[in-house]
Design an enzyme around this catalytic site. Structure first.
Site, PDB file in Angstrom:
ATOM      1  CE  LYS A 111     -10.521   6.724   1.633  1.00 34.92           C
ATOM      2  NZ  LYS A 111     -11.900   5.764   1.497  1.00 34.92           N
ATOM      3  CB  SER A 112     -12.578   8.922  -5.090  1.00 32.16           C
ATOM      4  OG  SER A 112     -12.329   9.903  -4.268  1.00 32.16           O
ATOM      5  CB  THR A 113      -8.755  11.049  -0.588  1.00 29.40           C
ATOM      6  OG1 THR A 113     -10.019  11.312  -0.062  1.00 29.40           O
ATOM      7  CG2 THR A 113      -8.342  12.286  -0.244  1.00 29.40           C
ATOM      8  CE1 TYR A 114      -2.722   9.461   0.239  1.00 25.89           C
ATOM      9  CE2 TYR A 114      -3.984   8.401   0.891  1.00 25.89           C
ATOM     10  CZ  TYR A 114      -3.471   8.737   1.489  1.00 25.89           C
ATOM     11  OH  TYR A 114      -3.242   9.048   2.928  1.00 25.89           O
ATOM     12  NE  ARG A 116     -12.084  12.778  -6.113  1.00 25.71           N
ATOM     13  CZ  ARG A 116     -13.093  12.996  -6.911  1.00 25.71           C
ATOM     14  NH1 ARG A 116     -13.621  14.034  -6.674  1.00 25.71           N
ATOM     15  NH2 ARG A 116     -14.520  12.148  -6.609  1.00 25.71           N
ATOM     16  CB  THR A 135       3.141  -5.426   0.211  1.00 23.56           C
ATOM     17  OG1 THR A 135       3.984  -6.130   1.015  1.00 23.56           O
ATOM     18  CG2 THR A 135       3.962  -4.577   0.207  1.00 23.56           C
ATOM     19  CD  GLU A 137       1.512  -3.107  -4.398  1.00 21.86           C
ATOM     20  OE1 GLU A 137       0.704  -2.788  -4.926  1.00 21.86           O
ATOM     21  OE2 GLU A 137       2.301  -3.770  -3.963  1.00 21.86           O
ATOM     22  CD  GLN A 156     -14.912   0.375  -0.618  1.00 24.11           C
ATOM     23  OE1 GLN A 156     -14.917   0.097  -1.885  1.00 24.11           O
ATOM     24  NE2 GLN A 156     -15.469   1.449   0.236  1.00 24.11           N
ATOM     25  CD  GLN A 180       2.632 -10.554   1.882  1.00 24.36           C
ATOM     26  OE1 GLN A 180       3.178 -10.491   1.299  1.00 24.36           O
ATOM     27  NE2 GLN A 180       1.978  -9.094   1.819  1.00 24.36           N
TER      28      GLN A 180
END
Length: 188
Positions: A111-114, A116, A135, A137, A156, A180
Site C-alpha cells: 500500500k502507498s501509505t507504507y 511513502r 507470509t 516481508e 493489495q 502454511q
C-alpha cells in the site's frame, strides 16, 4: 488473462471460500478509530497484517542464508504494533487465509501509505491452488525505526484469472508452503 473485480471476489468468497475472514467493503474505521484501509477494493483485496511478527536481529552475527536459515536471527513478537529497526526487516502473516482457484494467479503490491514512509511490503505471487496465510516481508529502507500496525491494511492482492486452467498447480507439485499457518520461514 483478466483482472478480476470486486463482484468476482465476492462471488468467489461465497462459492469457494477464497478469503477467510472476508470484508466485503473497504474498511477505513474500526472500533471508532481511523485505520489503514483493508477489505474489498474495486479490483482487488487489501490484506491485513496479523499480530505475529519475527523481527530480524543481528545479535548472533548470523549470515542470512535461504538454504540454511537460522531462526535465532529473529526475535518473536506478538503485538498490535511492530517497530522495525533502521535498515532492517521483519516477517509477519496475513489475518486472512487464502484458497486460490486452479485458474487464478495473484500479484500483491504494498500500500502507498507504507511505501511513502520508506517501508516496502513484499509478497510473492499466490499460485494456482495454493492455500494458507500469506507470509509478509516488511523492509525498513530508512535510517529511522518504522512502525507496522497489526489488523490494518498493508498490501493489495490483485487476482488474475486465466482463460484456461494450468496444467500443473501448486497443489499438484506438493509445494513446500502449502497450507502454511503463522509466519513461515524459508524452506528448501
Amino acid at each position: 488473462m483478466s483482472i478480476k473485480s470486486d463482484k468476482w471476489i465476492r462471488r468467489m468468497v461465497a462459492e469457494h471460500g477464497l478469503i477467510e475472514p472476508f470484508e466485503s467493503d473497504q474498511i477505513r474505521e474500526a472500533d471508532g478509530r481511523r485505520v489503514i484501509s483493508f477489505g474489498t477494493s474495486s479490483y482487488g483485496y487489501d490484506i491485513r497484517c496479523a499480530d505475529e511478527f519475527k523481527i530480524f536481529t543481528n545479535i548472533n552475527s548470523a549470515i542470512v542464508d535461504p538454504k540454511n536459515f537460522d531462526n535465532n536471527s529473529f526475535v518473536d513478537l506478538r503485538s498490535d504494533v511492530c517497530i522495525i529497526p533502521p535498515n532492517s526487516f521483519a516477517l509477519a502473516r496475513t489475518v486472512e487465509y487464502f484458497r486460490i482457484p486452479r485458474n487464478v494467479l495473484t500479484i500483491c503490491l504494498g500500500k502507498s501509505t507504507y511505501a511513502r514512509c520508506g517501508i516496502i511490503v513484499n509478497v510473492t505471487p499466490l499460485e494456482p491452488e495454493w492455500e494458507g496465510h500469506v507470509t509478509l516481508e516488511f523492509s525498513n529502507t530508512t535510517p529511522l525505526p518504522a512502525r507496522i500496525y497489526a489488523n490494518e491494511g498493508v498490501a493489495q492482492v490483485i487476482f488474475l484469472e486465466s482463460d484456461e486452467v494450468c496444467e500443473t498447480s501448486y497443489a499438484d507439485r506438493d509445494g513446500k508452503y502449502m497450507q502454511q499457518r503463522g509466519v513461515t520461514l524459508p524452506k528448501t
